[in-house]
Write a protein that holds these residues in place. Structure first.
Motif, PDB file in Angstrom:
ATOM      1  N   SER A   4     -10.920 -12.189  61.385  1.00 11.34           N
ATOM      2  CA  SER A   4     -11.070 -12.746  60.040  1.00 11.34           C
ATOM      3  C   SER A   4      -9.834 -13.559  59.707  1.00 11.34           C
ATOM      4  O   SER A   4      -8.768 -13.333  60.282  1.00 11.34           O
ATOM      5  N   ASP A   9     -11.713 -13.801  51.825  1.00 11.26           N
ATOM      6  CA  ASP A   9     -12.318 -13.521  50.532  1.00 11.26           C
ATOM      7  C   ASP A   9     -12.964 -12.140  50.482  1.00 11.26           C
ATOM      8  O   ASP A   9     -13.742 -11.847  49.582  1.00 11.26           O
ATOM      9  N   ILE A  10     -12.658 -11.294  51.451  1.00  8.18           N
ATOM     10  CA  ILE A  10     -13.303  -9.988  51.506  1.00  8.18           C
ATOM     11  C   ILE A  10     -12.833  -9.104  50.362  1.00  8.18           C
ATOM     12  O   ILE A  10     -13.618  -8.486  49.657  1.00  8.18           O
ATOM     13  N   SER A  11     -11.535  -9.041  50.164  1.00  4.68           N
ATOM     14  CA  SER A  11     -10.960  -8.206  49.112  1.00  4.68           C
ATOM     15  C   SER A  11     -10.365  -9.073  48.021  1.00  4.68           C
ATOM     16  O   SER A  11      -9.589  -9.991  48.302  1.00  4.68           O
ATOM     17  N   LEU A  12     -10.714  -8.772  46.784  1.00  2.00           N
ATOM     18  CA  LEU A  12     -10.133  -9.531  45.674  1.00  2.00           C
ATOM     19  C   LEU A  12      -8.652  -9.251  45.514  1.00  2.00           C
ATOM     20  O   LEU A  12      -7.912 -10.077  44.984  1.00  2.00           O
ATOM     21  N   TYR A  13      -8.205  -8.069  45.946  1.00  2.00           N
ATOM     22  CA  TYR A  13      -6.855  -7.647  45.612  1.00  2.00           C
ATOM     23  C   TYR A  13      -5.855  -7.814  46.742  1.00  2.00           C
ATOM     24  O   TYR A  13      -4.670  -7.560  46.555  1.00  2.00           O
ATOM     25  N   ALA A  14      -6.305  -8.247  47.900  1.00  2.00           N
ATOM     26  CA  ALA A  14      -5.387  -8.479  49.004  1.00  2.00           C
ATOM     27  C   ALA A  14      -4.848  -9.908  48.962  1.00  2.00           C
ATOM     28  O   ALA A  14      -5.565 -10.851  48.638  1.00  2.00           O
ATOM     29  N   ASN A  15      -3.576 -10.048  49.293  1.00  2.00           N
ATOM     30  CA  ASN A  15      -2.950 -11.367  49.412  1.00  2.00           C
ATOM     31  C   ASN A  15      -3.147 -12.219  48.155  1.00  2.00           C
ATOM     32  O   ASN A  15      -3.506 -13.390  48.228  1.00  2.00           O
ATOM     33  N   ASN A  16      -2.886 -11.603  47.012  1.00  2.00           N
ATOM     34  CA  ASN A  16      -3.093 -12.294  45.736  1.00  2.00           C
ATOM     35  C   ASN A  16      -1.822 -13.059  45.360  1.00  2.00           C
ATOM     36  O   ASN A  16      -1.087 -12.689  44.463  1.00  2.00           O
ATOM     37  N   VAL A  63      -6.784 -12.320  39.373  1.00  2.00           N
ATOM     38  CA  VAL A  63      -7.594 -11.602  40.351  1.00  2.00           C
ATOM     39  C   VAL A  63      -8.838 -10.994  39.710  1.00  2.00           C
ATOM     40  O   VAL A  63      -9.896 -10.881  40.337  1.00  2.00           O
ATOM     41  N   SER A  64      -8.725 -10.642  38.435  1.00  2.00           N
ATOM     42  CA  SER A  64      -9.858 -10.035  37.727  1.00  2.00           C
ATOM     43  C   SER A  64     -10.960 -11.037  37.415  1.00  2.00           C
ATOM     44  O   SER A  64     -12.055 -10.652  36.987  1.00  2.00           O
ATOM     45  N   TRP A  67     -14.186 -12.639  40.970  1.00  5.43           N
ATOM     46  CA  TRP A  67     -15.471 -12.154  41.476  1.00  5.43           C
ATOM     47  C   TRP A  67     -16.656 -12.973  40.969  1.00  5.43           C
ATOM     48  O   TRP A  67     -17.708 -13.037  41.605  1.00  5.43           O
TER      49      TRP A  67
END
Length: 303
Positions: A4, A9-16, A63-64, A67
């Protein structure tokens, strides 16, 4: 496990690291339509400091919002229509006000001269002055739409003061006050000789959003517009994380309705300023700033 991308774009909270997960770059290629820029500066603050952390706070709060592809109530996916990148923050010598001004004018000027729309995150409100200078070089005479609890037209401040920008900007002929308007004001100013139209907070709270929008559009006309939103325009119930909170402000709902109503106005650049995350442990203020900025980006491609 399949391979990957590093920043997927898998996790909203990773690498923000960036606003809305947009690509971090300073390359202004032809495919880019709009740029977000951070200005972590609060040396012109006269009240509580802390807005130097505003750009990062806004990015983290965004980040919120990631989605929802087609943000309600818009009926299109923003990033299908508008290619947005995050330029990162203006880098200047700590404590050196003049260097900040020089570098903001350079970076913002570079972005605007490349034909991109610009949304900046403060920082205290003084950063709007060098941003206006940069925008004026590209777009000439502009109207100003200004959301705030304060008019920021005070003549007795220092050279670097977040309450004097709109005293100096007309004198530098950056904006046309006859086509400019301030919304949400609820502190004293020169009532008898004030050059801007004003919809004070008490009046705004008694009006429908559509009525306020009509007044704004009638005032600015067809001029290029710079839109600036001091987060203390909102009541502290909706934005406690700011340096100079004043009760009796706009609700976040009313502010969003007004911003959305500005579709069709020729907005060339905008900013959200005075977010100070240290006074708001729940990130309510940063979320408000991130959301307002997202609505501003929608305006660039709204029909």
């Amino acid at each position: 496990m399949s391979d990957s991308p590093i920043f997927g774009d898998i996790s909203l909270y990773a690498n923000n690291f960036s606003y809305m997960g947009r690509r971090l770059t300073r390359e202004l290629t032809d495919d880019i339509d709009a740029v977000v820029l951070g200005i972590p500066y609060d040396m012109a603050t006269t009240g509580r400091p802390g807005t130097r952390f505003g750009p990062n706070g806004v990015r983290q709060a965004s980040v919120s919002l990631r989605w929802e592809e087609a943000r309600w109530p818009w009926r299109f996916v923003l990033f299908d229509r508008l290619q947005v990148v995050d330029y990162g923050d203006v880098d200047f010598q700590p404590g050196n006000d003049a260097d900040m001004v020089k570098r903001v004018q350079h970076d913002a000027g570079r972005i605007l001269a490349a034909g991109k729309k610009l949304v900046s995150f403060g920082g205290d409100h003084f950063v709007t002055l060098p941003l206006l200078r940069a925008a004026h070089k590209v777009h000439g005479k502009m109207a100003l739409i200004h959301f705030d609890a304060h008019t920021d037209t005070y003549a007795d401040g220092s050279e670097y003061d977040h309450g004097t920008m709109f005293y100096h900007a007309p004198k530098e002929r950056l904006i046309d006050t006859e086509h400019s308007i301030q919304v949400g004001i609820r502190t004293e100013y020169g009532y008898d000789d004030h050059p801007f139209a004003v919809i004070d907070a008490a009046t705004a709270n008694d009006l429908q959003a559509e009525q306020i929008v009509q007044q704004i559009k009638a005032r600015v006309g067809d001029l290029p517009v710079y839109l600036t939103f001091d987060i203390d325009c909102l009541d502290p119930a909706y934005a406690p994380g700011t340096g100079t909170p004043v009760i009796g402000g706009l609700t976040s709902d009313l502010a969003l309705k007004i911003i959305r109503g500005l579709a069709g106005v020729n907005i060339v650049a905008a900013d959200v300023v005075e977010v100070a995350p240290c006074y708001d442990q729940s990130d309510i203020t940063a979320l408000a700033g991130a959301t307002l900025a997202l609505e501003m980006l929608h305006l660039f491609v709204s029909e």
